[in-house]
Design a protein around this motif. Structure first.
Motif, short mmCIF file in Angstrom:
data_model
loop_
_atom_site.label_atom_id
_atom_site.label_comp_id
_atom_site.label_asym_id
_atom_site.label_seq_id
_atom_site.Cartn_x
_atom_site.Cartn_y
_atom_site.Cartn_z
N GLN A 311 51.81 47.38 37.04
CA GLN A 311 51.74 46.15 38.00
C GLN A 311 51.16 46.72 39.00
OE1 GLN A 311 53.79 42.22 37.46
NE2 GLN A 311 51.67 41.42 36.84
N LYS A 312 49.07 46.82 39.55
CA LYS A 312 48.45 47.57 40.84
C LYS A 312 49.02 46.73 41.96
CE LYS A 312 47.40 51.65 41.80
NZ LYS A 312 46.45 53.09 41.78
N TYR A 313 49.00 46.37 43.13
CA TYR A 313 48.86 46.32 43.63
C TYR A 313 47.95 46.69 44.92
CZ TYR A 313 51.42 42.83 41.73
OH TYR A 313 52.12 41.96 40.56
N VAL A 314 47.29 46.32 46.22
CA VAL A 314 47.03 46.92 47.23
C VAL A 314 47.09 46.27 48.53
CG1 VAL A 314 44.83 48.11 48.63
CG2 VAL A 314 45.78 48.72 45.93
N PHE A 315 47.20 47.13 49.23
CA PHE A 315 47.65 46.22 50.78
C PHE A 315 46.79 47.04 51.55
CE2 PHE A 315 51.31 45.84 48.06
CZ PHE A 315 51.93 44.18 48.03
N ALA A 316 45.93 46.16 52.50
CA ALA A 316 45.20 46.18 53.62
C ALA A 316 44.50 45.61 54.31
CB ALA A 316 43.74 46.95 53.17
N PRO A 317 44.01 45.37 55.11
CA PRO A 317 43.74 44.95 56.65
C PRO A 317 42.30 44.00 56.14
CG PRO A 317 43.60 46.96 57.81
CD PRO A 317 44.04 47.06 56.40
N HIS A 318 41.75 42.94 56.55
CA HIS A 318 40.51 42.63 56.01
C HIS A 318 38.76 43.88 55.61
CE1 HIS A 318 37.24 39.66 54.80
NE2 HIS A 318 37.05 40.02 55.98
N ARG A 319 39.01 43.80 56.56
CA ARG A 319 38.20 44.79 56.63
C ARG A 319 37.91 46.61 55.80
NH1 ARG A 319 35.27 48.73 62.80
NH2 ARG A 319 33.60 49.32 61.54
N ILE A 320 38.75 46.71 55.41
CA ILE A 320 39.15 47.86 54.89
C ILE A 320 39.12 47.35 52.99
CG2 ILE A 320 41.24 49.18 53.99
CD1 ILE A 320 40.05 50.22 56.29
N ILE A 321 39.38 46.12 52.62
CA ILE A 321 39.15 45.08 51.24
C ILE A 321 37.78 45.60 51.29
CG2 ILE A 321 39.29 43.41 50.32
CD1 ILE A 321 42.44 42.69 52.45
N GLN A 322 37.27 44.86 52.36
CA GLN A 322 36.17 44.74 52.26
C GLN A 322 34.90 46.11 51.83
OE1 GLN A 322 34.46 42.77 56.17
NE2 GLN A 322 33.81 40.71 55.47
N MET A 323 35.32 46.63 52.58
CA MET A 323 34.64 48.25 52.60
C MET A 323 35.20 48.63 51.14
SD MET A 323 36.06 51.70 51.42
CE MET A 323 37.14 51.73 52.70
N LEU A 324 36.97 48.35 50.20
CA LEU A 324 36.92 49.25 49.42
C LEU A 324 36.28 48.10 48.12
CD1 LEU A 324 41.07 49.36 50.18
CD2 LEU A 324 39.08 50.80 48.96
N TYR A 325 35.85 46.72 47.83
CA TYR A 325 35.21 46.08 47.14
C TYR A 325 34.05 46.40 46.83
CZ TYR A 325 38.31 41.72 46.07
OH TYR A 325 39.47 41.68 45.14
N ASN A 326 33.17 47.47 48.12
CA ASN A 326 32.03 48.16 48.31
C ASN A 326 31.98 49.35 47.62
OD1 ASN A 326 30.61 45.56 49.58
ND2 ASN A 326 30.97 46.52 51.08
N LYS A 327 33.40 50.21 47.94
CA LYS A 327 33.32 51.13 47.35
C LYS A 327 33.57 51.72 46.10
CE LYS A 327 31.01 53.25 51.05
NZ LYS A 327 32.12 54.05 52.00
#
Length: 352
Positions: A311-327
């Motif tokens: 199982q893999k997880y990613v922890f990030a601030p809100h702005r980074i999460i938005q960017m990662l969903y796009n990229k």
């Protein structure tokens, strides 16, 4: 601007040491809280997870003190899918502190150094020379940093009884810094014991087997089989391994898509220099049925292990999460849980 070579980032200024330490310290503390809040570890596991992370933070802080004013040596951050200090930095630190008494005997007296500082500042009206700052940092480093708290290549936790509502009866933990990945791993093993009531009588043997068999990244069922075979009276039932990293930040420069997305955002000034994300993977295996192995006169009962659960997880601030969903939408959609939000890091000013 922070400039890094292809395989490692050399921290070569006070500003970079302060900046990097704040990033690691902040990210790991956010991770500890989130791991507990998200239920990724049991209450007992969280205690040891925090202790191992504290050793890591202690070591990075010791590196900051040691290197901050040193013009000859610089700390290196691994860039090959890590973002954490290179393993050799921990090794150098541990070996260096074994000679601390020799170094302390050669250091200037604290009172003498204080007088020299006051003379430079009050009488000469001059800033303290870097050489003297390094001497002061060395005094702090060698008189306050304890070798036993440095995150070594292998760190053994204790054997403990599990809570009454948990089966099997015992658990132990350990951590290692994988040399190939330059990342820390934290492991938990739950086991039954057939050698009597208390496995502590065999703890030296158990610890030695873990140190020689489970001290690097490998297939988890292979690790479980090796432990099971070498410890006939220990019957592992559940092994859990946590991979901390990569730590995606401005210092990293690897093939990881999350790292690339963050670096691209920083380069285009869409993200701040402090932007970060932290990946974490949890692998688990459970024992099922048993089988016997060995000769007719020397058979040993071993466990049959389940397919490893990854199982893999990613922890990030809100702005980074938005960017990662796009990229990187495919990566985000394959996570065990949606990206877990942590606080944003803000460093007001970075000066050299």
């Amino acid at each position: 601007m922070i400039v890094t070579p292809l395989d490692s980032a050399t921290l070569d200024s006070k500003a970079q040491y302060v900046f990097y330490h704040k990033m690691v310290d902040f990210a790991l503390k956010e991770l500890i809280v989130s791991v507990q809040n998200q239920g990724l570890c049991s209450t007992q596991e969280v205690v040891y997870f925090k202790q191992f992370c504290d050793l890591l933070l202690y070591s990075v802080e010791a590196m900051r003190i040691k290197y901050m004013y040193d013009d000859e040596d610089n700390m290196k951050v691994d860039l090959t899918d890590s973002g954490f200090p290179n393993y050799l930095e921990f090794r150098y630190l541990f070996n260096d502190l074994s000679l601390k008494e020799d170094y302390i005997s050669k250091l200037k007296n604290v009172s003498q150094l204080q007088d020299e500082f006051l003379h430079e500042l009050l009488h000469k009206k001059q800033p303290i020379k870097r050489e003297k700052l390094f001497q002061a940092a060395s005094i702090v480093y060698y008189t306050s940093v304890e070798q036993k708290y440095i995150f070594n290549r292998f760190v053994q936790g204790r054997i403990m009884e599990t809570p009454k509502d948990v089966s099997p009866e015992f658990m132990t933990s350990w951590s290692f810094y994988d040399v190939a990945h330059n990342r820390p791993f934290i492991c938990f093993m739950y086991f039954d014991y057939s050698g009597g009531r208390n496995p502590l009588k065999d703890r030296d043997k158990i610890y030695e087997v873990l140190k020689t068999t489970a001290d690097r990244d490998m297939d988890l069922d292979t690790m479980a089989y090796g432990i099971d075979r070498k410890l006939p009276e220990v019957h592992p039932k559940h092994i859990k391994r946590i991979d901390l990293g990569p730590f995606h930040n401005v210092f990293a420069k690897d093939e990881n898509e999350i790292t690339h997305a963050i670096l691209e955002g920083i380069a285009k000034k869409e993200l701040s220099l402090e932007s970060y994300a932290l990946s974490l993977s949890i692998d688990e295996v459970f024992s099922g049925s048993e089988f016997k192995e060995g000769s007719f006169f020397n058979k040993q009962t071993l466990q049959k292990w389940s397919e490893p659960i990854h199982q893999k997880y990613v922890f990030a601030p809100h702005r980074i999460i938005q960017m990662l969903y796009n990229k990187t939408p495919e990566i985000m959609n394959r996570l065990a849980k949606p990206p877990i939000q942590v606080s944003e890091l803000k460093i007001k000013k970075i000066t050299s």
